[in-house]
Design a protein around this motif. Structure first.
Motif, mmCIF file in Angstrom:
data_model
loop_
_atom_site.group_PDB
_atom_site.id
_atom_site.type_symbol
_atom_site.label_atom_id
_atom_site.label_comp_id
_atom_site.label_asym_id
_atom_site.label_seq_id
_atom_site.Cartn_x
_atom_site.Cartn_y
_atom_site.Cartn_z
ATOM 1 N N ALA A 857 0.852 -1.207 0.000
ATOM 2 C CA ALA A 857 0.000 0.000 0.000
ATOM 3 C C ALA A 857 0.882 1.249 0.000
ATOM 4 C CB ALA A 857 -0.909 -0.012 1.237
ATOM 5 N N ALA A 858 1.962 1.209 0.763
ATOM 6 C CA ALA A 858 2.861 2.374 0.814
ATOM 7 C C ALA A 858 3.534 2.601 -0.539
ATOM 8 C CB ALA A 858 3.906 2.169 1.912
ATOM 9 N N ILE A 859 3.893 1.500 -1.203
ATOM 10 C CA ILE A 859 4.539 1.635 -2.522
ATOM 11 C C ILE A 859 3.544 2.238 -3.515
ATOM 12 C CG2 ILE A 859 5.518 0.343 -4.474
ATOM 13 C CD1 ILE A 859 6.610 -1.672 -2.313
ATOM 14 N N GLU A 860 2.310 1.728 -3.467
ATOM 15 C CA GLU A 860 1.294 2.246 -4.383
ATOM 16 C C GLU A 860 1.012 3.727 -4.116
ATOM 17 O OE1 GLU A 860 -2.022 -0.460 -4.078
ATOM 18 O OE2 GLU A 860 -0.733 -2.077 -4.842
ATOM 19 N N ALA A 861 1.198 4.129 -2.855
ATOM 20 C CA ALA A 861 0.940 5.543 -2.514
ATOM 21 C C ALA A 861 2.151 6.429 -2.816
ATOM 22 C CB ALA A 861 0.557 5.641 -1.037
ATOM 23 N N GLY A 862 3.191 5.876 -3.399
ATOM 24 C CA GLY A 862 4.300 6.734 -3.857
ATOM 25 C C GLY A 862 5.635 6.523 -3.164
ATOM 26 N N SER A 863 5.721 5.626 -2.184
ATOM 27 C CA SER A 863 7.024 5.370 -1.541
ATOM 28 C C SER A 863 7.828 4.459 -2.464
ATOM 29 C CB SER A 863 6.831 4.709 -0.175
ATOM 30 O OG SER A 863 6.155 5.573 0.675
ATOM 31 N N ASN A 864 8.522 5.054 -3.397
ATOM 32 C CA ASN A 864 9.156 4.250 -4.445
ATOM 33 C C ASN A 864 10.656 4.046 -4.254
ATOM 34 O OD1 ASN A 864 9.854 6.798 -4.921
ATOM 35 N ND2 ASN A 864 9.071 6.935 -7.012
#
Ligand code: SF4
Length: 892
Positions: A857-864
């Motif tokens: 979820a964090a990756i999808e929210a932009g934590s790349n």
């Protein structure tokens, strides 16, 4: 009043320094020792939780005895236990000779313990029948070093990690098995992006997260790979001819074999690209290369040859005894290296001396004050269990290890112990899978309760100080052995009391140091006082040496061979024993997972360590899964010629097609149908006698269970012991441990349980305790569920029928220990409330309890990036062991 003592982690061979704060009775806190050169304060997920293994429910507190395996154990005093065992040993020795008894010891013993076991067997009983579980993990590395350098001398040190220009990580997964070393490799790569990292492994493990080149070779094909790399170096004129000429021997004799192994031929054998072999060879020769390896090379019927084929690469490029390069075998157990120093193997003498060398035998015999030490080798691990089965060995003392889980073809190991007239087990834990086969149990002090030394992978010796009192009447292993020795001497009409008159562990250490004088591992300048004043030291450390004087071996290029040169070893490629065929078409390999260690007697008792992977699963490639009709998470039956394991499938492209992987940690007590070594063959390397754990021919098929179930138990509330789980006989059980605060057991039965069987299960669970219970039953759909609540909190769940995945949220409820309150009506019902939606998924970060779904979820929210992901979820900010897995999620 609290005090702080220095210790060392007792899990892997990295050897991280630890500080323990204690109030004199308990360990109050544990932290990494910032002064220790190995880890500088860092600890991995296992090390951080080590103090939870000290006073577990199964800590074994007093000696026990029984007359037969069918009889129950009865507690006895030390005198009774020692005299009974010594009398039996003496009777057997007098009737059948000293080779009719044996010791099977462990790389988890401290050096002092190891030393006295070895002295008693080789010097006084008069047999070389002492072998160790290190036979199962690093005896091929010992053989490799001895054949190349003339001695078991790992030449490198951890400081080379930052100085190398290339790593070859061969058949090792340090991201899981040596996490703190891996942290150091990751940091070196980050600091120097030009550092080339090659990983050779049939599986894409988390170690590949830092790799520039992954060679996913077929199991057992390392020799042709290394030979072809040498061929490329030869062809490209990249060898150090001066070094070869001046400091080595045997190069020309192996040329024919090397030149015939072209990269193309090797590529065919290994199942990898020719260009990748060439690339690996060029990187190796053009840089300062440090090679790391563990079980992928060692645990093989050609393990010694694999070791020497790799060491040949270093000798040919002159990369030994120099900064930033060299062969570096990683030891698996905390004190495997210490065991090697004291000669705790059936084919070694104390202090790196050889049993077949009359001068060496005389030196040892004189030092111990005996006439001679035996000149014929003792029985190695698999030979010892065969001899027990055949009845030529009649009594065995197993110390600090669990062979009924760790030996290949584990059912044969069981049969062997059943045949023995006497099985003595000394351990800190009981019951284990092995204590079930014992007649006498000696309670041994655990880590933190004893003093002694441990030597890590880079030959560094650390002094462990005792932090807390011994549990019950347990004793240090060295003390048990000395008491037994005196007793055995009496029974044999001899006085051995002077030879074993140690008052402290320090007395034993001093004697061990004295015996090393004049050999390659000379530590005659060491004592506990020196180690305490100057910190952990690497060997050698001769009298007069300054602290931290020696980092690397063979810097003068003078070796321990008779001609003082390093030796190339000409090896042939020998395909794996038991190749796959039409009946058993799949190759099985076994290995480790991140948060467990060995047979789980310690790590399996820590709930935090059960979160990452809670049961044995079979890793399988999607193509194979499709071919055999296997679905993700569905049960699979894996059969070899020796036995069957049942485990849920984990479909993954991280493994080669044609190969499946099972973790080796689980035994019958922790997973009734999940003991991987039931499938493994007993074929051994002819030189090192190390068994083949990395390949067995198997067949796979979906396991059709009549129903599935799951049991969850909060171990601190529900007294369901490991013994009872093992005795739980109907159906097939999968368990992920039993004695810790939250345990899950997945059940799969071939038939529906009868009411009486439910009742029996529930009685075992309740054992007279009174809890509030909730039930849900739907006979038509085969659903029968029950929950036990204590003060509003879930303490146990039996979940049979319906969708098993719906029960997983209950485990989290239990872990959180929260009042189930308004969720009560929904706990067992199919469907259930929205709240039971799993928002965490599989726990990736055990330190901060962060799950895969949260990370996604964090990756999808932009934590790349890793840094952003750490900042937003806190995952990876503890021990860092989960960072490779986080990188993998990011790359997906
Ligand atoms: Fe212990 Fe982990 Fe260090 Fe190994 S890497 S010694 S398991 S803390």
């Amino acid at each position: 009043m609290t005090r702080t003592v220095n210790s060392v982690c007792s899990y892997c061979g990295t050897g991280c320094g630890i500080r323990l704060e204690t109030d004199g009775q308990r360990i109050i806190s544990l932290s990494g020792n910032e002064q220790h050169p190995t880890n500088q304060g860092k600890l991995c997920s296992k090390g951080r939780e080590l103090h939870h293994t000290v006073r577990t429910k199964d800590r074994f507190l007093r000696p026990q005895l029984r007359t037969s395996l069918q009889a129950p154990f009865a507690p006895v005093d030390w005198d009774t236990a020692l005299h009974h065992s010594a009398q039996k040993f003496a009777d057997i020795i007098q009737q059948h000779g000293p080779d009719a008894v044996a010791f099977y010891v462990s790389g988890q013993l401290l050096t002092e313990d190891y030393y006295v076991f070895n002295k008693l067997m080789k010097g006084f009983i008069g047999s070389n029948n002492i072998d160790t579980n290190s036979r199962l993990c690093m005896s091929s590395a010992v053989m490799g070093y001895k054949r190349a350098f003339g001695a078991d001398g790992p030449p490198t040190c951890y400081d080379d990690i930052e100085k190398a220009g290339c790593y070859l990580i061969a058949g090792a997964n340090p991201a899981y098995a040596h996490p703190i070393l891996f942290r150091r490799m990751e940091a070196a790569k980050e600091a120097n992006p030009d550092l080339k990292i090659i990983v050779t492994d049939p599986r894409r493990t988390d170690t590949c997260s830092i790799a520039d080149l992954h060679l996913a070779l077929k199991p057992g094909t390392d020799v042709p790979l290394f030979q072809a790399m040498l061929n490329v170096m030869l062809w490209e004129d990249l060898l150090d001819n001066n070094y070869i000429e001046q400091h080595t021997q045997g190069f020309d004799a192996m040329l024919e074999n090397i030149q015939s192994m072209t990269p193309r031929k090797a590529a065919d054998i290994c199942g990898i690209d020719t260009a990748d072999i060439v690339k690996a060879a060029l990187w190796f020769a053009e840089n300062k290369t440090l090679s790391f390896w563990t079980m992928g090379l060692n645990q093989s019927t050609s393990g010694s040859d694999k070791n020497n084929a790799l060491i040949n690469l270093h000798l040919a490029t002159g990369q030994v005894g120099k900064e930033g390069c060299g062969p570096f075998s990683l030891t698996g157990q905390p004190n495997a290296m210490g065991g090697r120093e004291v000669g705790g193997l059936a084919n070694m003498l104390a202090a790196h001396r050889d049993y077949h060398n009359p001068e060496h035998r005389k030196e040892v015999a004189d030092y111990w004050g005996v006439d001679d030490v035996p000149c014929k080798p003792g029985l190695t691990a698999t030979e010892l269990f065969s001899a027990l089965e055949e009845g030529t060995v009649k009594a065995v003392w197993i110390a600090c290890t669990n062979p009924i889980v760790s030996m290949p073809d584990a059912k044969r190991a069981e049969a062997a112990l059943k045949k023995a007239e006497l099985v003595v087990v000394s351990d800190a834990y009981h019951p284990t899978d092995t204590t079930k086969f014992a007649h006498v149990l000696f309670p041994a002090s655990g880590w933190a309760e004893k003093e002694g030394t441990i030597t890590n992978t880079e030959r560094r010796i650390t002094h462990l100080q005792q932090a807390i009192p011994k549990a019950g009447v347990s004793k240090d292993d060295w003390k048990i052995v000395t008491d037994f020795a005196v007793c055995l001497g009496e029974k044999l009409g001899k006085d051995w009391s002077q030879a074993f008159a140690y008052k402290t562990a320090g007395d034993v250490f001093d004697e061990h140091c004295g015996l090393t004088k004049g050999v390659d591992i000379d530590i005659s300048g060491l004592s506990y006082a020196v180690l305490d004043e100057y910190g952990a030291q690497q060997w050698p450390f001769k009298k007069g040496d300054k602290p931290n004087q020696v980092k690397r071996l063979y810097t003068d290029h003078v070796y321990e061979t008779a001609d003082k040169k390093a030796h190339f070893v000409d090896v042939d490629y020998i395909p794996v024993a038991e190749p796959t065929d039409d009946e058993y078409p799949i190759s099985l390999t076994t290995g480790r997972i991140r948060d467990q260690w060995h047979t789980m007697t310690k790590s399996g008792a820590v709930p935090q360590l059960m979160q990452h992977v809670s049961m044995p699963t079979l890793q399988i490639h999607p193509d194979d899964a499709a071919e055999y009709g296997i679905e993700d998470e569905a049960l699979v039956a894996i059969d070899s010629r020796r036995g069957r394991v049942i485990a849920p499938a984990q479909i993954s492209k991280d493994i080669r097609s044609g190969l499946v992987f099972l973790p080796m940690h689980w035994g019958k007590m922790t997973a009734q149908a999940g003991r991987a070594n039931d499938l493994i063959q007993t074929a051994i390397d002819p030189h090192s006698k190390e068994p083949e754990f990395k390949h067995a021919a198997v067949k796979i098929q979906p396991f059709k269970a009549a129903w599935h179930g799951m049991m969850l138990m909060a171990g601190d509330k529900v007294k369901l012991g490991r013994e009872m789980i093992a005795g739980y006989s109907y159906g097939v059980l999968f368990c992920a441990g039993t004695d810790h605060p939250v345990t899950s057991i997945d059940l799969a039965c071939t038939k529906t349980l009868k009411d009486t069987q439910y009742k029996r299960l529930d009685q075992m669970l309740e054992q007279g305790q009174s809890f509030e219970t909730l039930t849900y039953s739907d006979r038509k759909h085969g659903i029968n569920r029950k929950a036990w609540l204590d003060d509003g909190r879930l303490v146990a769940v039996r979940w049979v029928g319906g969708d098993i995945s719906e029960a997983k949220w209950l485990r989290k409820l239990m872990l959180e220990g929260r009042d189930v309150g308004e969720l009560r009506p929904y706990l067992l019902a199919p469907g259930g409330p929205v709240d039971k939606q799993d928002t965490k998924g599989k726990i990736i970060c055990a330190c901060n309890n962060v799950g895969e779904l949260e990370l996604q979820a964090a990756i999808e929210a932009g934590s790349n990036t890793i840094e952003k992901l750490k900042g937003c979820t806190m995952a990876g900010t503890g021990c860092g062991s989960c960072v490779p897995e986080m990188k993998r999620l990011l790359s997906k």
